[in-house]
Design a protein around this motif. Sequence first.
Motif, PDB file in Angstrom:
ATOM      1  N   THR A  83       0.839  -1.105  -0.089  1.00 12.38           N
ATOM      2  CA  THR A  83      -0.104   0.011   0.098  1.00 12.38           C
ATOM      3  C   THR A  83       1.062   1.306   0.186  1.00 12.38           C
ATOM      4  OG1 THR A  83      -0.085  -0.009   2.295  1.00 12.38           O
ATOM      5  CG2 THR A  83      -1.952  -1.123   1.329  1.00 12.38           C
ATOM      6  N   ALA A 141      -2.628   4.672   2.179  1.00 18.80           N
ATOM      7  CA  ALA A 141      -3.317   3.456   2.255  1.00 18.80           C
ATOM      8  C   ALA A 141      -3.980   2.958   1.040  1.00 18.80           C
ATOM      9  CB  ALA A 141      -4.226   3.619   3.657  1.00 18.80           C
ATOM     10  N   THR A 147      -4.150   0.662  -2.080  1.00 12.73           N
ATOM     11  CA  THR A 147      -3.487  -0.652  -2.541  1.00 12.73           C
ATOM     12  C   THR A 147      -3.053  -0.355  -3.891  1.00 12.73           C
ATOM     13  OG1 THR A 147      -5.069  -1.841  -1.250  1.00 12.73           O
ATOM     14  CG2 THR A 147      -3.979  -2.941  -2.961  1.00 12.73           C
ATOM     15  N   THR A 185       6.284   3.496  -0.197  1.00 13.35           N
ATOM     16  CA  THR A 185       5.202   2.154  -0.106  1.00 13.35           C
ATOM     17  C   THR A 185       5.519   1.460   0.997  1.00 13.35           C
ATOM     18  OG1 THR A 185       5.296   2.163  -2.550  1.00 13.35           O
ATOM     19  CG2 THR A 185       4.870  -0.020  -1.234  1.00 13.35           C
TER      20      THR A 185
END
Length: 100
Positions: free
Chosen positions: A30, A34, A36, A46
């Motif tokens: 993620t 947050a 994905t 990341t």
Amino acid sequence: MKRVHSLAEMVEAVKNDHNDNKILLSQHETSRSAVTLGDEDTESGTRLRVKAVLDDSLYYSEEFTDDTLYEEANELIQQLKENAQVKNVSEKEIEQVMKK
């Protein structure tokens, strides 16, 4: 099931055991916001959450937020793939194995 505190410990366990080791591996990336991400979308900042189970005997879980540690984790995961039968699964599947 014994918890190991680093991927390096799991790599060493696999290398020292000459049986056909089987590893269930979950990797979830993620962004720090947050969202994905897919592999092609990897960006600076990341987070990588890794969970692994070795032959129902060793368990490992960690979330990486540092880019350098993230790269090191990917290198160790590659070593696992070279030395054991690795099956990519979801986090949910890892959690189900842990409940046994």
